[in-house]
Design a protein around this motif. Structure first.
Motif, short mmCIF file in Angstrom:
data_model
loop_
_atom_site.label_atom_id
_atom_site.label_comp_id
_atom_site.label_asym_id
_atom_site.label_seq_id
_atom_site.Cartn_x
_atom_site.Cartn_y
_atom_site.Cartn_z
N ALA A 29 0.82 -1.21 0.00
CA ALA A 29 0.00 0.00 0.00
C ALA A 29 0.85 1.25 0.00
CB ALA A 29 -0.93 0.01 1.21
N ASP A 30 0.39 2.27 -0.72
CA ASP A 30 1.01 3.59 -0.66
C ASP A 30 0.65 4.25 0.67
OD1 ASP A 30 1.84 3.14 -3.25
OD2 ASP A 30 0.23 4.32 -4.16
N ALA A 31 1.27 5.39 0.94
CA ALA A 31 0.89 6.16 2.12
C ALA A 31 -0.52 6.72 1.93
CB ALA A 31 1.87 7.31 2.34
N PRO A 32 -1.36 6.70 2.98
CA PRO A 32 -2.70 7.28 2.85
C PRO A 32 -2.63 8.76 2.49
CG PRO A 32 -2.53 5.94 4.83
CD PRO A 32 -1.15 6.08 4.29
N VAL A 33 -3.58 9.22 1.67
CA VAL A 33 -3.61 10.60 1.20
C VAL A 33 -4.78 11.33 1.87
CG1 VAL A 33 -3.92 12.09 -0.82
CG2 VAL A 33 -2.61 9.96 -1.02
#
Length: 690
Positions: A29-33
């Motif tokens: 997962a990417d960092a939450p935006v």
């Protein structure tokens, strides 16, 4: 995955009760935006989907609000049970601005269409609204079911009618359906909605409810990430870890105009997937057809494209994180420097200072690191200041103490001096909230120092990869033990054990296995229960006594690679107990070279890191060699006075050459003639541990 909000613009600083979005691919997962309002969120989601489609990827987008209402609602509102008619009605009637919207008034208007009082309730405004009661108990006779079938099945789910108060989701639905309606029109036939339509488009939007797995989300919650952000992170990562068959089964439900919650019948699968790493596909080692002798670069490219992390995550203190792989990006908890400060010992004032002799009256007191000056410094005055001390108001420039003549009342120095000289700006190194390290980073001592400087005390990392080390062959004996003719000491096991430890993994000694297929299978089964991956040596070819290859073949997972390289060639790759097995050659030189070339980058990915080529250098050769075309060659070598020397013998039986060498010279697949002074590629052994 999208955590939606029915409220107003939340401002530039990330808030817990706001819109958070998180994307994941292949279990990472990417960092939450953080998105401060719905207009920005809709634009971000649209751009993201466009980018993914342009890259040739399919998209599953989940939103954490109900896609429909209890049966019969649409008939009253639009004259139709079509859920998309409800979406379009809200898109036409909702008025939405960053600082306010008409959701409460609209709910009152809808209630007026129903008999009795309700079904919507929870007026969150100070003023009264016709037909919209403040309490649910004031409703009566509206004729609507309190919950959809999905909410009846999902224990703890709130009904769609509640617009305000703890647990209210009704406002999110009213303010979310217009965005979904616009996305549907924007992407047309490329988008389908679950479970209203068949899942045959490259973009699918689904309803999610993170509280389905609330316990495991809470158990993995980091201290420095809002709950809303963490739950979309976990859910995005979890769904992207599912196999195609698992996801297909989860989506395979009857068309339902009320809508449903993805994973409602698969909570245990979601929970297990959160707590454990994604499984590798059993075909990930299978090379394309027609590759009898596989070039090294082709084999590496294949491994790189098919492997993924196999260990789960944990939160640990900063001081225990050296050598671990980050499971989530790290953001600065505070700026560095946190405030403007002095870079030297000296005297601070408001700059610039013009040319010529400057005389400034001294303000009584001083500013020191940890003991800042509490007052203001008047214009035209100076203050004694020490290295690292905060600059008080009225100070932006520092003159070195060696450059001044000071008395108790004044300082004198020669100008000019630029404004900001010898001073550090707040946040000039790192700003609060800045991503300072990305997922997959192998943490170094310098990384720990950087994180400590900005207040990071805990972080999410991958559990340390457990690598089982196994040698095979009746002829092997443990070094130091008694030995008979025809027997040899096991050089591979201590060598590979040390390599795994040097690369930062937890090495597990699985001992020696005899040339007995049944016993070897038992040892592999025991090893698969204890380890994440197994490195074996010996039995990797296709002869009568190559039991490792035979066992992996019988399990249906053998990929026997014949690599066009020297030393090396046979690599037996497969799965045992769903754990990857690297079957290395039995020859110690070939085993070590194959471990460095193939196992080192592969283990890094399995451990949660990024694929990384070893660092190499072009250096002049100190030898002559003529090489035929057709395979990659790796020569044991070391650097002496800036020149690459090779070991005297290229024979793979000369194990002493591994100790003599400090690296490998890589000769490409084509024919080469090397003379002293020609540039060759040297790869230090230390590069494989980076």
């Amino acid at each position: 995955m999208v955590d939606w909000s029915g409220g107003n613009d939340r401002g530039p600083k990330p808030k817990a009760d706001a819109i958070w979005v998180c994307a994941a691919r292949d279990g990472v997962a990417d960092a939450p935006v953080y998105l401060r309002n719905r207009a920005l969120a809709e634009a971000w989601i649209t751009d993201f989907i466009n980018a993914e489609r342009a890259a040739g990827r399919r998209v599953l987008a989940g939103f954490d609000f109900a896609f429909g209402y209890p049966a019969g609602f649409g008939k009253v509102l639009t004259g139709s049970d079509d859920p998309f008619a409800i979406w379009d009605w809200f898109a036409a009637h909702v008025q939405d601005a960053p600082d306010g919207n008409n959701r409460f008034d609209l709910a009152g208007q809808i209630n007026g269409l129903f008999p009795g009082i309700g079904p919507f309730w929870g007026n969150g405004l100070k003023r009264d609204i016709a037909n919209l009661p403040r309490k649910g108990s004031a409703r009566a006779g509206h004729g609507m079911a309190e919950r959809r079938q999905a909410e009846l099945q999902a224990k703890g789910a709130f009904p769609v009618w509640q617009l305000s108060g703890a647990g209210a989701v009704g406002s999110q639905v009213i303010m979310g359906l217009p965005s979904l309606a616009r996305l549907r029109k924007r992407f047309g036939k490329d988008l389908c909605v679950w479970p209203f339509e068949a899942q045959n488009a490259p973009i699918a939007i689904v309803e999610i409810w993170p509280s389905l797995i609330a316990k495991v989300i809470a158990a993995t919650q980091p201290a420095d990430l809002p709950k809303d952000a963490h739950q979309v992170f976990v859910l995005a990562q979890t769904l992207s870890r599912l196999t195609p068959d698992q996801l297909t089964a989860m989506l395979d439900v009857p068309i339902n105009p009320e809508g449903s919650i993805l994973g409602l019948d698969h909570v245990s699968l979601l929970t297990e997937t959160v707590l454990g790493p994604p499984p590798l596909r059993n075909d990930c080692f299978a090379m394309p057809q027609g590759t009898h002798w596989t070039p090294v670069d082709q084999a590496l490219t294949h491994l790189k494209s098919r492997l993924s992390v196999v260990v789960n995550d944990e939160t640990i203190p900063l001081d225990q994180a050296a050598g671990r792989y980050l499971a989530a990006p790290v953001t600065a908890a505070r700026a560095h420097p946190p405030a403007a400060n002095a870079a030297v010992d000296g005297y601070g004032f408001a700059g610039p200072a013009p040319d010529g002799v400057q005389v400034l009256p001294l303000v009584q007191g001083r500013s020191a690191a940890g003991a800042p000056y509490a007052g203001d410094v008047p214009a035209g005055h100076a203050l004694r200041i020490l290295t690292g001390a905060n600059l008080p108001k009225g100070v932006d420039t520092v003159v070195l103490q060696e450059d001044v003549t000071a008395t108790q009342n004044e300082v004198r120095f020669h100008g000019p001096l630029k404004k900001g000289a010898n001073a550090r700006k707040a946040g000039e190194d790192m700003t609060q909230g800045q991503v300072i390290l990305e997922t997959g980073r192998k943490l170094t001592p310098a990384d720990l120092g950087m994180m400590a400087a900005v207040g990071v005390g805990q972080l999410r990392v991958r559990r340390r990869l457990r690598v089982g080390i196994l040698s095979t062959g009746d002829e092997l004996r443990t070094p130091g033990s008694a030995i008979d003719d025809g027997q040899i000491y096991d050089a591979n096991r201590p060598m590979l054990h040390a390599l795994a430890c040097d690369w930062g993994y937890e090495a597990v000694d699985l001992g020696q296995a005899p040339d007995d297929r049944e016993r070897l299978g038992q040892i592999l089964t025991e090893g698969a229960a204890r380890c994440d991956v197994i490195l074996t040596s010996g039995g990797a070819s296709a002869g009568d006594e190559d039991h490792m290859s035979a066992l992996l073949k019988d399990s249906g997972s053998l990929a026997l690679w014949r690599i066009a390289m020297k030393p090396g060639r046979p690599l037996a790759l497969g799965f045992w107990g769903q754990k990857p097995v690297f079957g290395l050659p039995g020859n110690p030189v070939a085993a070590m070279v194959c471990a460095m070339i193939f196992a080192a980058p592969a283990l890094r990915v399995l451990a949660g890191g990024t694929w990384q080529e070893p660092q190499s250098f072009q250096v002049p050769a100190g030898f002559t060699k003529s090489k035929k075309a057709g395979r990659r060659e790796y020569l044991r070598a070391r650097i002496n006075n800036g020149v690459a020397e090779r070991f005297a013998s290229e024979g793979s039986g000369r194990v002493s050459g591994l100790s003599w060498a400090t690296g490998l010279i890589a000769l490409n697949d084509g024919a080469q003639t090397i003379a002293p002074g020609d540039l060759v590629t040297f790869i230090p052994f230390s590069s494989f541990a980076a």
